[in-house]
Design a protein around this motif. Sequence first.
Motif, PDB file in Angstrom:
ATOM      1  N   TRP A  87       0.735  -1.367  -0.220  1.00  0.00           N
ATOM      2  CA  TRP A  87      -0.204  -0.045  -0.189  1.00  0.00           C
ATOM      3  C   TRP A  87       0.961   1.139  -0.073  1.00  0.00           C
ATOM      4  O   TRP A  87       1.206   1.773   1.099  1.00  0.00           O
ATOM      5  CB  TRP A  87      -0.765  -0.113   1.297  1.00  0.00           C
ATOM      6  N   GLU A  88       1.433   1.757  -1.168  1.00  0.00           N
ATOM      7  CA  GLU A  88       2.244   2.960  -1.351  1.00  0.00           C
ATOM      8  C   GLU A  88       2.014   4.186  -1.076  1.00  0.00           C
ATOM      9  O   GLU A  88       2.545   4.957  -0.672  1.00  0.00           O
ATOM     10  CB  GLU A  88       2.987   2.442  -2.599  1.00  0.00           C
ATOM     11  N   ALA A  89       0.602   4.330  -1.426  1.00  0.00           N
ATOM     12  CA  ALA A  89      -0.191   5.618  -1.261  1.00  0.00           C
ATOM     13  C   ALA A  89      -1.025   5.737  -0.166  1.00  0.00           C
ATOM     14  O   ALA A  89      -1.673   4.848   0.177  1.00  0.00           O
ATOM     15  CB  ALA A  89      -0.816   6.287  -2.579  1.00  0.00           C
ATOM     16  N   GLU A  90      -1.067   6.907   0.451  1.00  0.00           N
ATOM     17  CA  GLU A  90      -2.043   7.332   1.442  1.00  0.00           C
ATOM     18  C   GLU A  90      -3.040   8.405   1.149  1.00  0.00           C
ATOM     19  O   GLU A  90      -2.337   9.320   0.909  1.00  0.00           O
ATOM     20  CB  GLU A  90      -1.491   7.404   2.850  1.00  0.00           C
ATOM     21  N   LEU A  91      -4.259   8.249   1.218  1.00  0.00           N
ATOM     22  CA  LEU A  91      -5.101   9.371   0.813  1.00  0.00           C
ATOM     23  C   LEU A  91      -5.253  10.178   2.227  1.00  0.00           C
ATOM     24  O   LEU A  91      -5.473   9.627   3.178  1.00  0.00           O
ATOM     25  CB  LEU A  91      -6.469   8.842   0.567  1.00  0.00           C
ATOM     26  N   GLY A  92      -4.972  11.476   2.230  1.00  0.00           N
ATOM     27  CA  GLY A  92      -5.086  12.346   3.240  1.00  0.00           C
ATOM     28  C   GLY A  92      -5.297  13.767   3.020  1.00  0.00           C
ATOM     29  O   GLY A  92      -5.292  13.967   2.011  1.00  0.00           O
ATOM     30  N   TRP A  93      -5.002  14.341   4.100  1.00  0.00           N
ATOM     31  CA  TRP A  93      -5.198  15.996   4.126  1.00  0.00           C
ATOM     32  C   TRP A  93      -6.130  16.408   3.406  1.00  0.00           C
ATOM     33  O   TRP A  93      -5.966  17.396   2.880  1.00  0.00           O
ATOM     34  CB  TRP A  93      -3.878  16.660   3.499  1.00  0.00           C
ATOM     35  N   ILE A  94      -7.362  15.606   3.568  1.00  0.00           N
ATOM     36  CA  ILE A  94      -8.578  16.137   3.189  1.00  0.00           C
ATOM     37  C   ILE A  94      -9.398  17.231   4.112  1.00  0.00           C
ATOM     38  O   ILE A  94      -9.538  16.841   5.381  1.00  0.00           O
ATOM     39  CB  ILE A  94      -9.740  14.983   3.114  1.00  0.00           C
ATOM     40  N   PHE A  95      -9.365  18.378   3.325  1.00  0.00           N
ATOM     41  CA  PHE A  95      -9.693  19.544   4.383  1.00  0.00           C
ATOM     42  C   PHE A  95     -10.594  20.521   3.559  1.00  0.00           C
ATOM     43  O   PHE A  95     -10.126  20.788   2.626  1.00  0.00           O
ATOM     44  CB  PHE A  95      -8.609  20.245   5.215  1.00  0.00           C
ATOM     45  N   VAL A  96     -11.616  21.102   3.750  1.00  0.00           N
ATOM     46  CA  VAL A  96     -12.581  21.958   3.268  1.00  0.00           C
ATOM     47  C   VAL A  96     -12.719  23.034   4.125  1.00  0.00           C
ATOM     48  O   VAL A  96     -12.955  22.973   5.363  1.00  0.00           O
ATOM     49  CB  VAL A  96     -13.883  21.419   2.718  1.00  0.00           C
ATOM     50  N   SER A  97     -12.507  24.357   3.648  1.00  0.00           N
ATOM     51  CA  SER A  97     -12.698  25.575   4.675  1.00  0.00           C
ATOM     52  C   SER A  97     -13.949  25.560   4.989  1.00  0.00           C
ATOM     53  O   SER A  97     -14.819  24.812   4.229  1.00  0.00           O
ATOM     54  CB  SER A  97     -12.182  26.898   3.850  1.00  0.00           C
ATOM     55  N   GLU A 116      -6.221  10.614 -11.777  1.00  0.00           N
ATOM     56  CA  GLU A 116      -4.875  10.899 -12.142  1.00  0.00           C
ATOM     57  C   GLU A 116      -3.998   9.573 -11.937  1.00  0.00           C
ATOM     58  O   GLU A 116      -2.835   9.522 -12.414  1.00  0.00           O
ATOM     59  CB  GLU A 116      -4.096  12.277 -11.612  1.00  0.00           C
ATOM     60  N   GLU A 117      -4.035   9.006 -10.642  1.00  0.00           N
ATOM     61  CA  GLU A 117      -3.383   8.104 -10.195  1.00  0.00           C
ATOM     62  C   GLU A 117      -4.103   6.728  -9.798  1.00  0.00           C
ATOM     63  O   GLU A 117      -4.261   6.360  -8.738  1.00  0.00           O
ATOM     64  CB  GLU A 117      -2.777   8.432  -8.564  1.00  0.00           C
ATOM     65  N   PRO A 118      -4.774   6.139 -10.896  1.00  0.00           N
ATOM     66  CA  PRO A 118      -5.665   5.154 -10.824  1.00  0.00           C
ATOM     67  C   PRO A 118      -4.948   3.608 -10.235  1.00  0.00           C
ATOM     68  O   PRO A 118      -5.627   2.687 -10.026  1.00  0.00           O
ATOM     69  CB  PRO A 118      -6.409   4.970 -12.220  1.00  0.00           C
ATOM     70  N   SER A 119      -3.615   3.407 -10.657  1.00  0.00           N
ATOM     71  CA  SER A 119      -3.263   2.376 -10.426  1.00  0.00           C
ATOM     72  C   SER A 119      -2.402   1.843  -8.949  1.00  0.00           C
ATOM     73  O   SER A 119      -1.631   1.114  -9.015  1.00  0.00           O
ATOM     74  CB  SER A 119      -2.325   2.025 -11.589  1.00  0.00           C
ATOM     75  N   ARG A 120      -2.609   2.954  -8.111  1.00  0.00           N
ATOM     76  CA  ARG A 120      -2.157   2.807  -6.807  1.00  0.00           C
ATOM     77  C   ARG A 120      -2.908   2.276  -5.755  1.00  0.00           C
ATOM     78  O   ARG A 120      -4.089   2.601  -5.423  1.00  0.00           O
ATOM     79  CB  ARG A 120      -1.499   4.138  -6.165  1.00  0.00           C
ATOM     80  N   ASN A 121      -2.432   1.275  -5.015  1.00  0.00           N
ATOM     81  CA  ASN A 121      -3.175   0.735  -3.913  1.00  0.00           C
ATOM     82  C   ASN A 121      -2.992   1.779  -2.669  1.00  0.00           C
ATOM     83  O   ASN A 121      -1.823   2.521  -2.640  1.00  0.00           O
ATOM     84  CB  ASN A 121      -2.388  -0.655  -3.384  1.00  0.00           C
ATOM     85  N   ALA A 122      -3.970   2.190  -2.092  1.00  0.00           N
ATOM     86  CA  ALA A 122      -3.962   3.233  -1.264  1.00  0.00           C
ATOM     87  C   ALA A 122      -4.724   2.782  -0.015  1.00  0.00           C
ATOM     88  O   ALA A 122      -5.448   2.069   0.318  1.00  0.00           O
ATOM     89  CB  ALA A 122      -4.664   4.565  -1.702  1.00  0.00           C
ATOM     90  N   PHE A 123      -4.192   3.513   1.125  1.00  0.00           N
ATOM     91  CA  PHE A 123      -4.799   3.348   2.361  1.00  0.00           C
ATOM     92  C   PHE A 123      -5.195   4.844   2.979  1.00  0.00           C
ATOM     93  O   PHE A 123      -4.531   5.724   2.417  1.00  0.00           O
ATOM     94  CB  PHE A 123      -3.793   2.648   3.487  1.00  0.00           C
ATOM     95  N   ALA A 124      -5.833   4.821   3.992  1.00  0.00           N
ATOM     96  CA  ALA A 124      -6.283   5.974   4.545  1.00  0.00           C
ATOM     97  C   ALA A 124      -6.676   5.637   6.013  1.00  0.00           C
ATOM     98  O   ALA A 124      -6.903   4.633   6.417  1.00  0.00           O
ATOM     99  CB  ALA A 124      -7.465   6.669   4.034  1.00  0.00           C
ATOM    100  N   THR A 125      -6.482   6.761   6.931  1.00  0.00           N
ATOM    101  CA  THR A 125      -6.677   6.700   8.312  1.00  0.00           C
ATOM    102  C   THR A 125      -7.801   7.800   8.504  1.00  0.00           C
ATOM    103  O   THR A 125      -7.902   8.883   7.858  1.00  0.00           O
ATOM    104  CB  THR A 125      -5.721   6.725   9.224  1.00  0.00           C
ATOM    105  N   SER A 126      -8.804   7.216   9.272  1.00  0.00           N
ATOM    106  CA  SER A 126      -9.725   8.504   9.840  1.00  0.00           C
ATOM    107  C   SER A 126     -10.097   8.237  11.304  1.00  0.00           C
ATOM    108  O   SER A 126      -9.921   7.129  11.945  1.00  0.00           O
ATOM    109  CB  SER A 126     -11.051   8.334   8.913  1.00  0.00           C
ATOM    110  N   ARG A 127     -10.431   9.135  12.055  1.00  0.00           N
ATOM    111  CA  ARG A 127     -11.052   9.137  13.344  1.00  0.00           C
ATOM    112  C   ARG A 127     -12.259   7.902  13.080  1.00  0.00           C
ATOM    113  O   ARG A 127     -13.004   7.684  12.227  1.00  0.00           O
ATOM    114  CB  ARG A 127     -11.822  10.421  13.560  1.00  0.00           C
ATOM    115  N   GLU A 128     -12.400   7.198  14.374  1.00  0.00           N
ATOM    116  CA  GLU A 128     -13.420   6.322  14.088  1.00  0.00           C
ATOM    117  C   GLU A 128     -14.777   6.528  13.933  1.00  0.00           C
ATOM    118  O   GLU A 128     -15.698   6.007  13.391  1.00  0.00           O
ATOM    119  CB  GLU A 128     -13.224   5.370  15.832  1.00  0.00           C
ATOM    120  N   HIS A 129     -15.050   7.658  14.588  1.00  0.00           N
ATOM    121  CA  HIS A 129     -16.497   8.212  14.180  1.00  0.00           C
ATOM    122  C   HIS A 129     -16.720   9.319  13.543  1.00  0.00           C
ATOM    123  O   HIS A 129     -17.421  10.350  13.851  1.00  0.00           O
ATOM    124  CB  HIS A 129     -17.171   8.150  15.667  1.00  0.00           C
TER     125      HIS A 129
END
Length: 165
Positions: A87-97, A116-129
């Motif tokens: 899992w080389e990529a991490e989806l993150g830093w998602i922020f909307v003003s 733009e990057e369709p062929s990358r396995n990705a992971f993300a972390t989020s708060r549980e709720h």
Amino acid sequence: MAMTYKIETQAPSSCTFDQLQQFERLVLSGGEVIPAGLTGRINRSFRLAWALDGFEIVAVAALKRPNERYRSSVFLKSGTSEAPNSWEAELGWIFVSEGHRRNGLARRLVAALFQEEPSRNAFATSREHNDPIMPLLEEFGFVIEGNPYVSENGEYNLVLHLKQA
């Protein structure tokens, strides 16, 4: 009247200094990121995405390139049996003003990144709720993996999500 936003994605190496500064400022304004080393982490990312309202960046997201130690730590803490190196990529830093939320910007940014990057396995972390982000991650094919684990940044649990390319 509905607002019109311009969505852009770029590799950090092709961003202007001003774009990188605006991106970093917005990431920091979310209050969820450790500031130390952030500039370097942004510059190492696979791809950055942002939404523009005129010339102002009002929402951001990224496909990050996490270092091996961080990635291994996340996978270990979650208790998953998945190999972190897959899992080389991490989806993150998602922020909307604040004034631009509920306009579908996070969804549009994530869609643009994976276009733009369709062929990358990705992971993300989020708060549980984190109710707003869970359906968004599911929509893009992420599934919860492992168990919730305690965040090092606060009194809450994090959840690991995985998406195969």
